[in-house]
Enzyme design. Structure first.
Site, PDB file in Angstrom:
ATOM      1  N   THR A  95       0.816  -1.222   0.000  1.00 45.98           N
ATOM      2  CA  THR A  95       0.000   0.000   0.000  1.00 45.98           C
ATOM      3  C   THR A  95       0.847   1.268   0.000  1.00 45.98           C
ATOM      4  OG1 THR A  95      -0.095  -0.078   2.406  1.00 45.98           O
ATOM      5  CG2 THR A  95      -1.939  -1.082   1.224  1.00 45.98           C
ATOM      6  N   ALA A  96       2.162   1.136   0.078  1.00 42.03           N
ATOM      7  CA  ALA A  96       3.033   2.326   0.128  1.00 42.03           C
ATOM      8  C   ALA A  96       4.453   1.917  -0.238  1.00 42.03           C
ATOM      9  CB  ALA A  96       3.029   2.920   1.543  1.00 42.03           C
TER      10      ALA A  96
ATOM     11  N   VAL B 135      -0.326  -8.325   9.235  1.00 48.01           N
ATOM     12  CA  VAL B 135       0.598  -9.474   9.323  1.00 48.01           C
ATOM     13  C   VAL B 135       0.836  -9.935  10.755  1.00 48.01           C
ATOM     14  CG1 VAL B 135       1.851  -9.067   7.141  1.00 48.01           C
ATOM     15  CG2 VAL B 135       2.694  -8.035   9.253  1.00 48.01           C
TER      16      VAL B 135
ATOM     17  N   ASN C 238       7.892  -7.876   2.455  1.00 44.66           N
ATOM     18  CA  ASN C 238       8.270  -6.466   2.522  1.00 44.66           C
ATOM     19  C   ASN C 238       7.604  -5.712   3.674  1.00 44.66           C
ATOM     20  OD1 ASN C 238       8.958  -3.676   1.244  1.00 44.66           O
ATOM     21  ND2 ASN C 238       6.709  -3.714   1.279  1.00 44.66           N
TER      22      ASN C 238
ATOM     23  N   TYR D  94      14.632  -2.021  16.290  1.00 44.66           N
ATOM     24  CA  TYR D  94      14.413  -2.116  14.835  1.00 44.66           C
ATOM     25  C   TYR D  94      15.574  -2.885  14.207  1.00 44.66           C
ATOM     26  CZ  TYR D  94      13.932  -1.004   9.908  1.00 44.66           C
ATOM     27  OH  TYR D  94      13.823  -1.112   8.536  1.00 44.66           O
TER      28      TYR D  94
ATOM     29  N   PRO E 208      18.173  -2.391   1.911  1.00 44.99           N
ATOM     30  CA  PRO E 208      18.350  -0.985   1.543  1.00 44.99           C
ATOM     31  C   PRO E 208      18.831  -0.133   2.704  1.00 44.99           C
ATOM     32  CG  PRO E 208      16.074  -1.777   1.141  1.00 44.99           C
ATOM     33  CD  PRO E 208      16.756  -2.754   2.053  1.00 44.99           C
TER      34      PRO E 208
ATOM     35  N   THR F  56      10.225   6.993   1.810  1.00 48.35           N
ATOM     36  CA  THR F  56       8.879   6.411   1.652  1.00 48.35           C
ATOM     37  C   THR F  56       8.062   6.954   2.833  1.00 48.35           C
ATOM     38  OG1 THR F  56       9.522   4.539   3.030  1.00 48.35           O
ATOM     39  CG2 THR F  56       9.850   4.269   0.653  1.00 48.35           C
TER      40      THR F  56
END
Ligand code: NDP
Ligand code: 8X3
Length: 254
Positions: free
Chosen positions: A11-12, A61, A87, A153, A183, A188
């Site tokens: 969605t993004a 998810v 992703n 994270y 990456p 984003t």
């Protein structure tokens, strides 16, 4: 025959750009995310612009039952998934570990690790049975090196890196390829999510440098997928020109 790619978090950002590119390259798509209107809009846009067929699945998810029900609901014509792009993911917060928000930690762990596992557990058996498929796990430079305040994270992305290696070991004798794409800074909605909607803070992340764009990563994913059948890219790290590693960024004027 057209191949089917399932992209989580379409969605993004990176997922959306990958969906658009893979549709152009001849894939039919299963796109997933929590924001239903975005999924519907993307489906419409892709189907109008390309010959691709698009199937949408709305689920979180983190919700194991929802993941299972969504994937069990796939019509037969959509079940033979050739490519899984794991992703969906996020960072929430940026603070020292002794000041961290435990709810933020749980959200990252549940999404980036457990969510990836729930989806993979449903999709991999079909690949094993058909003796073909390709899993692309989106990890990060944060899964290669720890940076200040990135702690949990980074730990989730180190976990994705470990799962990527585990999957390759355990799927290599089943004809299934496994790749991680790692990456650095990509502009984003990632930073907006990390800073809980604070646009000013999100903008500062990319001050004085040109970050990657979602399209850059979509093109790397296409590169990985378009290698000959006997070639597997194990992992790939891609950063903006101004980023040397997970924590050293050269900013103009600073
Ligand atoms: P975005 O915020 O732009 O997109 C994230 C996507 O993940 C959205 O589609 C979102 O969909 C989905 N998502 C998040 N949480 C959930 C959930 N609980 N259930 C289902 N879907 C979810 O970020 P990016 O495109 O940048 O991020 C994509 C991946 O790339 C992530 O794994 C991120 O960690 C990784 N990455 C990003 C980098 C960057 O600098 N941007 C660098 C390195 C890696 P929805 O909200 O609709 O559910
Ligand atoms: C996203 C890139 O450096 O903000 O994984 O962690 S970073």
């Amino acid at each position: 025959m057209r191949k089917i790619a399932l992209i989580t978090g379409a969605t993004a950002g990176i997922g959306e750009a990958t969906a658009r590119l893979l549709a152009e390259k001849g894939y039919d798509l299963i796109i997933t995310g929590r924001r239903e209107e975005r999924l519907a809009k993307l489906k419409e846009e892709i189907e109008n612009a390309t010959p691709a067929r698009v199937h949408t699945l709305r689920f979180d998810v983190r919700d194991r039952r929802a993941v299972e029900e969504a994937l069990d609901s796939l019509p037969e014509a959509w079940q033979a998934i050739d490519v899984l792009v794991n992703n969906a993911g996020l960072a929430v917060g940026l603070s020292r570990i002794y000041e961290g928000e435990i709810d933020d930690w749980e959200q990252m762990i549940d999404t980036n690790i457990k969510g990836l596992l729930y989806v993979s557990r449903k999709v991999l058996p079909g690949m094993v049975e058909r003796r073909r498929g390709h899993v692309i796990n989106i990890s990060s430079t944060a899964g290669k090196e720890v940076y200040m305040n990135g702690n949990v994270y980074c730990a989730t992305k180190f976990a994705v890196d470990a799962l990527n290696k585990a999957m390759r070991l355990e799927l290599v004798d089943h004809g299934v390829k496994v790749t991680s794409v790692n990456p650095g800074f990509v502009e984003t909605e990632f930073s907006l999510v990390r800073f809980k909607g604070d646009t000013e803070k999100a903008k500062q992340v990319y001050a004085g440098m040109e970050p990657l764009h979602a399209q850059d990563i979509a093109e790397v994913i296409w590169f990985v997928l378009s290698r000959p059948e006997h070639v597997n890219i194990n992992e790939i790290i891609v950063t903006p020109k101004a980023q040397a590693n997970a924590y050293y960024i050269h900013r103009e004027g600073q």
